[in-house]
Design a protein around this motif. Sequence first.
Motif, PDB file in Angstrom:
ATOM      1  N   SER A  38       0.834  -1.209   0.000  1.00 48.47           N
ATOM      2  CA  SER A  38       0.000   0.000   0.000  1.00 48.47           C
ATOM      3  C   SER A  38       0.863   1.251   0.000  1.00 48.47           C
ATOM      4  CB  SER A  38      -0.938  -0.008   1.209  1.00 48.47           C
ATOM      5  OG  SER A  38      -0.229   0.170   2.426  1.00 48.47           O
ATOM      6  N   MET A  39       1.959   1.232   0.751  1.00 44.49           N
ATOM      7  CA  MET A  39       2.865   2.382   0.780  1.00 44.49           C
ATOM      8  C   MET A  39       3.476   2.625  -0.592  1.00 44.49           C
ATOM      9  SD  MET A  39       4.886   1.932   4.401  1.00 44.49           S
ATOM     10  CE  MET A  39       4.098   2.370   5.956  1.00 44.49           C
ATOM     11  N   ALA A  40       3.867   1.550  -1.254  1.00 38.47           N
ATOM     12  CA  ALA A  40       4.462   1.680  -2.577  1.00 38.47           C
ATOM     13  C   ALA A  40       3.438   2.181  -3.586  1.00 38.47           C
ATOM     14  CB  ALA A  40       5.041   0.342  -3.018  1.00 38.47           C
ATOM     15  N   ALA A  41       2.192   1.692  -3.474  1.00 40.72           N
ATOM     16  CA  ALA A  41       1.142   2.128  -4.399  1.00 40.72           C
ATOM     17  C   ALA A  41       0.858   3.618  -4.244  1.00 40.72           C
ATOM     18  CB  ALA A  41      -0.131   1.316  -4.155  1.00 40.72           C
ATOM     19  N   LEU A  42       0.907   4.101  -3.001  1.00 37.26           N
ATOM     20  CA  LEU A  42       0.653   5.520  -2.733  1.00 37.26           C
ATOM     21  C   LEU A  42       1.909   6.373  -2.883  1.00 37.26           C
ATOM     22  CD1 LEU A  42      -1.630   5.150   0.424  1.00 37.26           C
ATOM     23  CD2 LEU A  42      -2.348   5.799  -1.880  1.00 37.26           C
ATOM     24  N   LYS A  43       3.070   5.706  -3.005  1.00 39.63           N
ATOM     25  CA  LYS A  43       4.364   6.401  -3.099  1.00 39.63           C
ATOM     26  C   LYS A  43       4.556   7.383  -1.931  1.00 39.63           C
ATOM     27  CE  LYS A  43       4.888   5.975  -8.111  1.00 39.63           C
ATOM     28  NZ  LYS A  43       3.817   4.990  -8.267  1.00 39.63           N
ATOM     29  N   LEU A  44       4.309   6.873  -0.738  1.00 40.66           N
ATOM     30  CA  LEU A  44       4.459   7.709   0.449  1.00 40.66           C
ATOM     31  C   LEU A  44       5.938   8.014   0.688  1.00 40.66           C
ATOM     32  CD1 LEU A  44       2.039   5.927   2.972  1.00 40.66           C
ATOM     33  CD2 LEU A  44       1.554   7.865   1.475  1.00 40.66           C
ATOM     34  N   PRO A  45       6.299   9.259   0.919  1.00 47.57           N
ATOM     35  CA  PRO A  45       7.702   9.579   1.226  1.00 47.57           C
ATOM     36  C   PRO A  45       8.095   8.928   2.554  1.00 47.57           C
ATOM     37  CG  PRO A  45       6.448  11.558   0.679  1.00 47.57           C
ATOM     38  CD  PRO A  45       5.456  10.472   0.874  1.00 47.57           C
ATOM     39  N   VAL A  46       9.214   8.231   2.579  1.00 48.57           N
ATOM     40  CA  VAL A  46       9.605   7.534   3.805  1.00 48.57           C
ATOM     41  C   VAL A  46       9.900   8.506   4.944  1.00 48.57           C
ATOM     42  CG1 VAL A  46      10.463   5.476   2.631  1.00 48.57           C
ATOM     43  CG2 VAL A  46      12.005   7.415   3.004  1.00 48.57           C
ATOM     44  N   ASP A  47      10.304   9.728   4.606  1.00 51.56           N
ATOM     45  CA  ASP A  47      10.627  10.701   5.642  1.00 51.56           C
ATOM     46  C   ASP A  47       9.419  11.547   6.042  1.00 51.56           C
ATOM     47  OD1 ASP A  47      10.439  12.066   3.260  1.00 51.56           O
ATOM     48  OD2 ASP A  47      12.192  13.339   3.611  1.00 51.56           O
ATOM     49  N   GLN A  48       8.251  11.210   5.490  1.00 52.18           N
ATOM     50  CA  GLN A  48       7.018  11.905   5.854  1.00 52.18           C
ATOM     51  C   GLN A  48       5.957  10.918   6.352  1.00 52.18           C
ATOM     52  OE1 GLN A  48       6.296  15.438   5.629  1.00 52.18           O
ATOM     53  NE2 GLN A  48       8.526  15.420   5.604  1.00 52.18           N
ATOM     54  N   THR A  49       6.415   9.715   6.691  1.00 57.03           N
ATOM     55  CA  THR A  49       5.512   8.652   7.135  1.00 57.03           C
ATOM     56  C   THR A  49       6.025   8.102   8.460  1.00 57.03           C
ATOM     57  OG1 THR A  49       5.067   8.085   4.821  1.00 57.03           O
ATOM     58  CG2 THR A  49       4.432   6.465   6.489  1.00 57.03           C
ATOM     59  N   VAL A  50       5.111   7.846   9.393  1.00 56.09           N
ATOM     60  CA  VAL A  50       5.490   7.333  10.715  1.00 56.09           C
ATOM     61  C   VAL A  50       4.617   6.132  11.063  1.00 56.09           C
ATOM     62  CG1 VAL A  50       5.885   7.883  13.137  1.00 56.09           C
ATOM     63  CG2 VAL A  50       6.012   9.700  11.427  1.00 56.09           C
ATOM     64  N   VAL A  51       5.247   5.060  11.517  1.00 49.72           N
ATOM     65  CA  VAL A  51       4.532   3.881  11.998  1.00 49.72           C
ATOM     66  C   VAL A  51       4.721   3.796  13.506  1.00 49.72           C
ATOM     67  CG1 VAL A  51       4.316   1.372  11.866  1.00 49.72           C
ATOM     68  CG2 VAL A  51       4.864   2.684   9.803  1.00 49.72           C
ATOM     69  N   VAL A  52       3.614   3.819  14.238  1.00 50.43           N
ATOM     70  CA  VAL A  52       3.632   3.776  15.699  1.00 50.43           C
ATOM     71  C   VAL A  52       3.074   2.434  16.160  1.00 50.43           C
ATOM     72  CG1 VAL A  52       2.810   4.874  17.819  1.00 50.43           C
ATOM     73  CG2 VAL A  52       3.259   6.275  15.791  1.00 50.43           C
ATOM     74  N   SER A  53       3.704   1.822  17.149  1.00 54.51           N
ATOM     75  CA  SER A  53       3.215   0.539  17.659  1.00 54.51           C
ATOM     76  C   SER A  53       3.230   0.520  19.177  1.00 54.51           C
ATOM     77  CB  SER A  53       4.085  -0.607  17.118  1.00 54.51           C
ATOM     78  OG  SER A  53       5.368  -0.584  17.728  1.00 54.51           O
ATOM     79  N   GLY A  54       2.636  -0.529  19.724  1.00 56.98           N
ATOM     80  CA  GLY A  54       2.641  -0.722  21.175  1.00 56.98           C
ATOM     81  C   GLY A  54       3.591  -1.849  21.548  1.00 56.98           C
ATOM     82  N   ILE A  55       3.062  -2.888  22.206  1.00 59.72           N
ATOM     83  CA  ILE A  55       3.875  -4.036  22.597  1.00 59.72           C
ATOM     84  C   ILE A  55       3.176  -5.317  22.154  1.00 59.72           C
ATOM     85  CG2 ILE A  55       4.798  -5.355  24.555  1.00 59.72           C
ATOM     86  CD1 ILE A  55       6.312  -2.774  24.057  1.00 59.72           C
ATOM     87  N   GLY A  56       3.930  -6.253  21.635  1.00 60.24           N
ATOM     88  CA  GLY A  56       3.382  -7.518  21.172  1.00 60.24           C
ATOM     89  C   GLY A  56       4.114  -7.962  19.924  1.00 60.24           C
ATOM     90  N   CYS A  57       3.798  -9.158  19.444  1.00 62.64           N
ATOM     91  CA  CYS A  57       4.455  -9.669  18.237  1.00 62.64           C
ATOM     92  C   CYS A  57       4.275  -8.702  17.072  1.00 62.64           C
ATOM     93  CB  CYS A  57       3.871 -11.032  17.871  1.00 62.64           C
ATOM     94  SG  CYS A  57       4.218 -12.356  19.062  1.00 62.64           S
ATOM     95  N   SER A  58       3.032  -8.292  16.838  1.00 61.50           N
ATOM     96  CA  SER A  58       2.741  -7.408  15.710  1.00 61.50           C
ATOM     97  C   SER A  58       3.342  -6.024  15.894  1.00 61.50           C
ATOM     98  CB  SER A  58       1.231  -7.284  15.516  1.00 61.50           C
ATOM     99  OG  SER A  58       0.605  -6.868  16.707  1.00 61.50           O
ATOM    100  N   SER A  59       3.586  -5.622  17.135  1.00 63.00           N
ATOM    101  CA  SER A  59       4.108  -4.280  17.397  1.00 63.00           C
ATOM    102  C   SER A  59       5.582  -4.135  17.070  1.00 63.00           C
ATOM    103  CB  SER A  59       3.857  -3.901  18.859  1.00 63.00           C
ATOM    104  OG  SER A  59       2.479  -3.681  19.067  1.00 63.00           O
ATOM    105  N   ARG A  60       6.205  -5.190  16.560  1.00 61.12           N
ATOM    106  CA  ARG A  60       7.580  -5.077  16.069  1.00 61.12           C
ATOM    107  C   ARG A  60       7.631  -4.400  14.696  1.00 61.12           C
ATOM    108  NH1 ARG A  60       8.726 -11.446  17.353  1.00 61.12           N
ATOM    109  NH2 ARG A  60       9.053 -11.282  19.602  1.00 61.12           N
ATOM    110  N   PHE A  61       6.469  -4.136  14.152  1.00 57.82           N
ATOM    111  CA  PHE A  61       6.329  -3.564  12.811  1.00 57.82           C
ATOM    112  C   PHE A  61       7.307  -2.436  12.486  1.00 57.82           C
ATOM    113  CE2 PHE A  61       3.022  -3.505   9.374  1.00 57.82           C
ATOM    114  CZ  PHE A  61       2.722  -4.844   9.404  1.00 57.82           C
ATOM    115  N   PRO A  62       7.435  -1.396  13.343  1.00 62.07           N
ATOM    116  CA  PRO A  62       8.283  -0.260  12.968  1.00 62.07           C
ATOM    117  C   PRO A  62       9.724  -0.641  12.648  1.00 62.07           C
ATOM    118  CG  PRO A  62       6.946   0.299  14.862  1.00 62.07           C
ATOM    119  CD  PRO A  62       6.776  -1.170  14.632  1.00 62.07           C
ATOM    120  N   HIS A  63      10.194  -1.741  13.226  1.00 60.76           N
ATOM    121  CA  HIS A  63      11.571  -2.158  12.985  1.00 60.76           C
ATOM    122  C   HIS A  63      11.778  -2.663  11.554  1.00 60.76           C
ATOM    123  CE1 HIS A  63      12.514  -1.914  17.296  1.00 60.76           C
ATOM    124  NE2 HIS A  63      11.313  -2.438  17.483  1.00 60.76           N
TER     125      HIS A  63
END
Length: 281
Positions: A38-63
């Motif tokens: 989805s990010m590639a389809a929208l061509k979101l600038p990497v320096d203008q996009t932020v991924v926020v997570s909490g704690i858990g397996c899925s919350s490793r996403f930002p890494h």
Amino acid sequence: MVQSTTPTLTLKDYKSEVKPTWCPGCGDFGVLNATLRSMAALKLPVDQTVVVSGIGCSSRFPHFIRTFGFHSVHGRALPVAQGLKMARPDLTVIAVGGDGDFFSIGVGHLVHAALRNIDITAIVMDNETYGLTKGQTSPTSPHGHKTKSSPYGLLASQFNPVATALSLNVSFVARGYSARPKELAALIEQATLHRGFSFVHVLSPCPTFYNTFDAWDAAVTPLPEDHDPSNRLKALEYALDNEKQYIGVFYREERPTMERVAREVVEPHEFRIEEYIQRYA
């Protein structure tokens, strides 16, 4: 949301050098792939996009994504994401987490995110178990489910994420399935483009502690083609179906977002940290 004018961004441009550490077969791989698509389809600038997570397996996403990231504490992805969007409305902000993070300790924040309608996208990976802590029940575990924390069967009722989001009048509500990453990518793309709080519930099985792949393969059903996303009552009817797991856009409504309205009420000004410290020194 800011879209890039650079036409060369591809899925690989959004992958970080950190390799995912999930168990083999984890549904979150599919969610990650769909998010990158989805990010590639929208061509979101990497320096203008932020991924926020909490704690858990899925919350490793930002890494695993090469945008800015914020790995917050348990259940607090939504307030961090909302605060970030209020301070920097020019950024594209995505909050990610699991069913324990969003629907247990963090469930109160879902209510206020719905009321505020701040322009962020929440992607919730639901495996109906606590995978990180080795398989206890979560709010979305079915009634009677036996785990280490419920050896006699879960006595509580099962939390319904989509029905809850609809009852809170979230302005964009959708559900996807990690085993269908192309369809899920399209949903995340629509959610990101939506001006307001977008809630994407994703069925994302945990093959290690609670393998629901076969059950969800049989139950997952696209919403009818003639479904009207403006009909919240009909959307709720589909969300309450106990036999099928409908996927698609349940509900969509355009209405003012808090970060825009707030700037009409109070004119933003430059924040000077030195003056702030001096005032309270």
